[in-house]
Design an enzyme around this catalytic site. Structure first.
Site, PDB file in Angstrom:
ATOM      1  CB  SER A 141      -4.667  11.325   5.436  1.00 12.38           C
ATOM      2  OG  SER A 141      -4.073  11.613   4.183  1.00 12.38           O
ATOM      3  CE1 TYR A 154      -9.294   9.483   2.901  1.00 16.03           C
ATOM      4  CE2 TYR A 154      -7.717  11.022   1.951  1.00 16.03           C
ATOM      5  CZ  TYR A 154      -7.989   9.923   2.743  1.00 16.03           C
ATOM      6  OH  TYR A 154      -6.953   9.274   3.391  1.00 16.03           O
TER       7      TYR A 154
END
Length: 263
Positions: A141, A154
């Site tokens: 990401s 995360y």
């Protein structure tokens, strides 16, 4: 002359980027192994891809957030006598909110899925990838490039994925294994709903790129052997700018961009 079929294993294949990547591999003639918890969604996808692209699609139920989920998936694949020539570690999730307010077990489960499972599946299937001079795609990401207030665990997990991917890419190059980290920004993939991110200023009211667009770009990057690929020019610029910006400023900016929209 007969050739050995190429087979791609894709985790988190029931929806979003994983589902879209399955379509990309099938379009290119790969047989597929789809792994996720949602069997009905994968079965529907399998029927569609088999009919459209005349490829073989195997569906395996897998809960990869458990301690032995990766080992069970590997055993299930090998019980079917399949050799994996492309592995896509796509399964993962996030949780939005302040760390002080979150329960511990969901955070630990996220770490198991986002990090431990990536390492375990890569280790289990690496002999196949080396034997076939195959391809490995780890879905990271843009979160990997900086700390992320409101999604601290995360962001940290995706930083791990990026670092791990770049390191083993260098190790495996002499064996002919192509390794790519796909680092998308916010994507219209269902991830935001699962992470309860609808209130975040990072995505609220924004027009996000589709999972299909991200998957198509990521697949092309994998096939050309690119080690790190960030879809979208703005995402790329933001990721690069972090290198030249003081860390405290980066964290403050991410906190501002990710804050609850009502705050």
């Amino acid at each position: 002359m007969t050739t050995t079929p190429r087979t791609a294993l894709i985790t988190g294949a029931s929806s979003g980027i994983g589902k879209a990547l399955a379509a990309e591999f099938a379009r290119d003639g790969y047989d597929l192994v789809l792994a996720a918890r949602s069997v009905p969604a994968m079965q529907a996808l399998a029927e569609e891809l088999q009919q459209r692209h005349q490829v073989s699609v195997t569906v395996i139920a897998a809960d990869l957030a458990t301690e032995d989920g990766a080992a069970q998936l590997h055993a299930a694949v090998k019980a079917r006598h399949l050799t994996i020539s492309a592995l896509v570690n796509n399964a993962g999730y996030g949780r939005f909110g302040e760390f002080k307010d979150s329960a511990l077990e969901p955070e630990l489960a996220m770490m198991r899925l986002n990090m431990n499972t990536v390492v375990a599946l890569t280790k289990y299937f690496l002999p196949d990838l080396i034997a076939t001079r195959g391809r490995l795609l780890n879905v990271a990401s843009t979160a990997a490039f900086q700390p992320g207030p409101y999604m601290a665990v995360y962001y940290a997990s995706k930083a791990f994925v990026l670092s791990f991917t770049e390191a083993i890419a260098a190790e495996l190059a002499p064996q002919g294994v192509s390794v790519t980290a796909l680092c998308p920004g916010p994507t219209a993939s269902g991830f935001q709903d699962a992470a309860a991110m609808q209130a975040s200023a990072l995505v609220r009211g924004k027009k996000l790129p589709s999972a299909e667009a991200v998957a198509a770009q990521g697949y092309r990057a994998l096939q050309r052997g690119q080690r790190v690929y960030i879809p979208g020019a703005l995402n790329w610029v933001m990721a690069q700018s972090v290198r030249l910006t003081p860390r405290n400023m980066v964290t403050a900016l991410v906190r501002h961009l990710s804050r609850p929209a009502t705050a």
